[in-house]
Design a protein around this motif. Structure first.
Motif, PDB file in Angstrom:
ATOM      1  N   ALA A 380       0.846  -1.193   0.000  1.00 50.02           N
ATOM      2  CA  ALA A 380       0.000   0.000   0.000  1.00 50.02           C
ATOM      3  C   ALA A 380       0.881   1.242   0.000  1.00 50.02           C
ATOM      4  O   ALA A 380       1.962   1.251   0.593  1.00 50.02           O
ATOM      5  N   LYS A 381       0.391   2.276  -0.651  1.00 48.92           N
ATOM      6  CA  LYS A 381       1.143   3.526  -0.703  1.00 48.92           C
ATOM      7  C   LYS A 381       0.174   4.701  -0.680  1.00 48.92           C
ATOM      8  O   LYS A 381      -0.803   4.728  -1.421  1.00 48.92           O
ATOM      9  N   GLY A 382       0.464   5.668   0.188  1.00 51.73           N
ATOM     10  CA  GLY A 382      -0.316   6.895   0.230  1.00 51.73           C
ATOM     11  C   GLY A 382       0.128   7.839  -0.871  1.00 51.73           C
ATOM     12  O   GLY A 382       1.325   8.005  -1.115  1.00 51.73           O
ATOM     13  N   LEU A 383      -0.828   8.446  -1.555  1.00 55.79           N
ATOM     14  CA  LEU A 383      -0.547   9.321  -2.683  1.00 55.79           C
ATOM     15  C   LEU A 383      -1.160  10.703  -2.456  1.00 55.79           C
ATOM     16  O   LEU A 383      -2.208  10.831  -1.820  1.00 55.79           O
ATOM     17  N   VAL A 384      -0.516  11.703  -2.991  1.00 56.08           N
ATOM     18  CA  VAL A 384      -1.016  13.069  -2.925  1.00 56.08           C
ATOM     19  C   VAL A 384      -1.045  13.625  -4.345  1.00 56.08           C
ATOM     20  O   VAL A 384      -0.017  13.659  -5.028  1.00 56.08           O
ATOM     21  N   LYS A 385      -2.240  14.036  -4.803  1.00 60.71           N
ATOM     22  CA  LYS A 385      -2.361  14.619  -6.138  1.00 60.71           C
ATOM     23  C   LYS A 385      -2.435  16.132  -5.996  1.00 60.71           C
ATOM     24  O   LYS A 385      -3.345  16.657  -5.347  1.00 60.71           O
ATOM     25  N   PRO A 386      -1.496  16.864  -6.589  1.00 58.77           N
ATOM     26  CA  PRO A 386      -1.488  18.324  -6.441  1.00 58.77           C
ATOM     27  C   PRO A 386      -2.687  18.965  -7.111  1.00 58.77           C
ATOM     28  O   PRO A 386      -3.216  18.468  -8.101  1.00 58.77           O
ATOM     29  N   SER A 387      -3.112  20.104  -6.569  1.00 58.04           N
ATOM     30  CA  SER A 387      -4.253  20.827  -7.130  1.00 58.04           C
ATOM     31  C   SER A 387      -3.818  21.971  -8.021  1.00 58.04           C
ATOM     32  O   SER A 387      -4.614  22.490  -8.807  1.00 58.04           O
ATOM     33  N   GLY A 388      -2.560  22.400  -7.865  1.00 56.77           N
ATOM     34  CA  GLY A 388      -2.083  23.530  -8.652  1.00 56.77           C
ATOM     35  C   GLY A 388      -2.394  24.876  -8.047  1.00 56.77           C
ATOM     36  O   GLY A 388      -2.098  25.918  -8.634  1.00 56.77           O
ATOM     37  N   THR A 391      -5.329  27.516  -2.823  1.00 56.01           N
ATOM     38  CA  THR A 391      -6.727  27.663  -2.408  1.00 56.01           C
ATOM     39  C   THR A 391      -7.502  26.354  -2.505  1.00 56.01           C
ATOM     40  O   THR A 391      -8.614  26.272  -1.992  1.00 56.01           O
ATOM     41  N   ARG A 392      -6.958  25.360  -3.188  1.00 55.83           N
ATOM     42  CA  ARG A 392      -7.632  24.072  -3.304  1.00 55.83           C
ATOM     43  C   ARG A 392      -6.731  22.999  -2.706  1.00 55.83           C
ATOM     44  O   ARG A 392      -5.607  22.805  -3.190  1.00 55.83           O
ATOM     45  N   PRO A 393      -7.176  22.312  -1.669  1.00 59.88           N
ATOM     46  CA  PRO A 393      -6.318  21.302  -1.042  1.00 59.88           C
ATOM     47  C   PRO A 393      -6.057  20.144  -2.000  1.00 59.88           C
ATOM     48  O   PRO A 393      -6.915  19.791  -2.821  1.00 59.88           O
ATOM     49  N   PRO A 394      -4.892  19.544  -1.925  1.00 61.08           N
ATOM     50  CA  PRO A 394      -4.593  18.385  -2.785  1.00 61.08           C
ATOM     51  C   PRO A 394      -5.433  17.181  -2.391  1.00 61.08           C
ATOM     52  O   PRO A 394      -5.938  17.098  -1.262  1.00 61.08           O
TER      53      PRO A 394
END
Length: 465
Positions: A380-388, A391-394
């Motif tokens: 398992a791996k935790g992932l974070v997708k950027p919002s750019g 003002t918008r959390p990833p």
């Protein structure tokens, strides 16, 4: 080992049919039964009989699934009786093979009654599982929401769509050189689509303007996300007709969602063509980072593609795959293994995927065991997708991929695990989990009788049986 009844049992075609139903290559089936691949080949060819040891292994590995044999046949009855004797959900210990074989020979009616009672018990457990799903769904069954219908459609298809996969593979193998350049050139040459960029802060990841033939992408997205967006757009054009035909079967409510899901499926097959991707996966022992770097895909995309390698006659390792959000909701799920996820609600809290959500960008591994005694190796791996934008959390979530422990030799994440050592005891859902000693239990099983002792209190404030 117990002696076989006097009649030798030749059931090669039935054993082969069972293997093909589970989409297992001979080597994987042989490993599951504890025999050599050459021995299995001889059995399937009718050159060797099925021994009691193999029948016992079949009963344990495929409980309730030794179908196709005449129920009056002694071999079928022996398998059914052995399956009842090794079911870990029934207390009292296992009967030995010799005693079961003797029962089948001397008291066949009693053995059939034992097998029927076991089948009735299994059916009752399946009904409890359905009840659990309905409770989690707020009583919505049978009127599933459209996204639930799509999820269940892919699960029923084994997460493999043969005509779409083969068509995408044929095109994917023609995309030479840099995949981004190749996709842009094919979109332009065949469909007149021009690729551009969205304005900063637009909020969309991609936007297609059909009238102008323009595909606009968010430049703040990672390269693999942009590559997948290009593949998605090409799949929309290349496979519009077969996708529409397949999606129409879902009905009006879910048709558009299924079409989107099929387009994503085809996009993954374009970027990771079946045979080449399957061969690469075997070569690197399913090392996801090495695969994603080779194919230019994301960690999640690569995991998901591994779970779709179920082509008849050329199947990959049976994997389970899921995606879990911060709240513990399973937002994607599929299993080609015997591990099944709850169709609604969250996963077992003891499963490593929950820890992975909290600790992103680090691979976690786990040896787990379900109540039926089957062991699994999970990654398992935790992932974070950027919002750019600040003002918008990833987006934060975790993905998990795993296989049964007998496939661990082909799964690099099993290296370093003691497969014979202690395993984390996990379940599907608290409402149907039979474990009585779980400190993480959220609530008792739906079918249990609950007891509360006012004078004694454990970690869980009740007992059940």
């Amino acid at each position: 080992m117990s002696p076989m009844p006097s009649r030798r049992t030749f059931a090669g075609p039935l054993l082969r049919d069972l293997r093909l139903r589970h989409r297992l290559p001979q080597a994987a089936m042989a490993a599951r039964l504890g025999i050599s691949a050459s021995y299995l080949s001889q059995i399937e060819a009718g050159d060797r009989p099925v021994t009691p040891k193999v029948l016992a292994a079949l009963a344990e590995a495929f409980p309730g699934d030794w179908a196709g044999v005449d129920p009056q046949e002694e071999a079928a009855l022996l398998v059914d009786a052995l399956a009842a004797s090794v079911d870990p959900g029934i207390a009292g210990g296992e009967a030995d093979e010799e005693a079961i074989a003797r029962l089948v020979r001397q008291q066949p009616q009693l053995a059939r009654r034992m097998a029927e009672l076991h089948r009735a018990y299994r059916r009752s457990q399946e009904q409890v599982a359905v009840l659990d799903d309905r409770v989690e769904a707020g009583g919505r069954e049978p009127g599933l929401l459209p996204w639930e219908q799509v999820r269940d459609w892919f699960h029923a298809e084994g997460n493999y769509v043969d005509p779409l996969d083969r068509a995408a593979e044929a095109i994917g193998e023609t995309l030479a050189g840099d995949p981004r350049t190749a996709l842009i050139e094919r979109l332009s040459a065949r469909f007149g689509v021009v690729v551009g960029t969205l304005a900063p802060g637009d909020g969309r990841m991609r936007a297609y303007q059909p009238a102008r033939g323009r595909l606009l992408l968010d430049p703040a997205q990672p390269p693999e996300t942009l590559l997948f967006a290009l593949a998605h757009q090409l799949a929309r054009h290349e496979f519009a007709e077969p996708i529409a035909t397949i999606a129409a079967a879902a009905g009006p409510a879910a048709e558009e969602l299924l079409a989107a899901g099929l387009t994503n499926y085809a996009a993954a097959a374009l970027l990771m063509p079946y045979e080449r991707f399957r061969a690469a996966a075997r070569e690197v022992r399913h090392d996801i980072d090495r695969l994603r770097l080779r194919f230019g895909t994301s960690f999640e995309q690569t995991c998901h593609r591994l779970s779709t390698l179920q082509r008849p006659g050329a199947a990959g390792i049976p994997f389970f795959f899921c995606r879990v959000d911060l709240a513990g909701n399973i937002t994607k799920r599929h299993s080609a293994t015997r591990l099944q996820f709850a169709r609604f609600g969250g996963a077992c809290p003891l499963w490593i995927v929950h820890e992975a959500v909290a600790v992103p960008d680090r691979v976690q591994v786990q040896l787990a065991e379900t109540p039926d005694g089957i062991r699994y190796v999970s990654m398992a791996k935790g992932l974070v997708k950027p919002s750019g934008s600040y003002t918008r959390p990833p987006r934060r979530y975790a993905v998990a991929l795993g296989c049964e422990a007998d496939q661990a030799g082909a799964f690099v994440y099993a290296d370093g695990l003691n497969l014979k050592g202690a395993a984390t005891p996990i379940g599907t859902s608290c409402r149907i989990c039979v474990r009585t000693d779980c400190d993480q239990r959220a609530f008792p099983p739906a079918s249990a009788r609950i007891g509360v002792d006012p004078n004694n209190r454990g970690v869980v404030p009740y007992s059940f049986g």
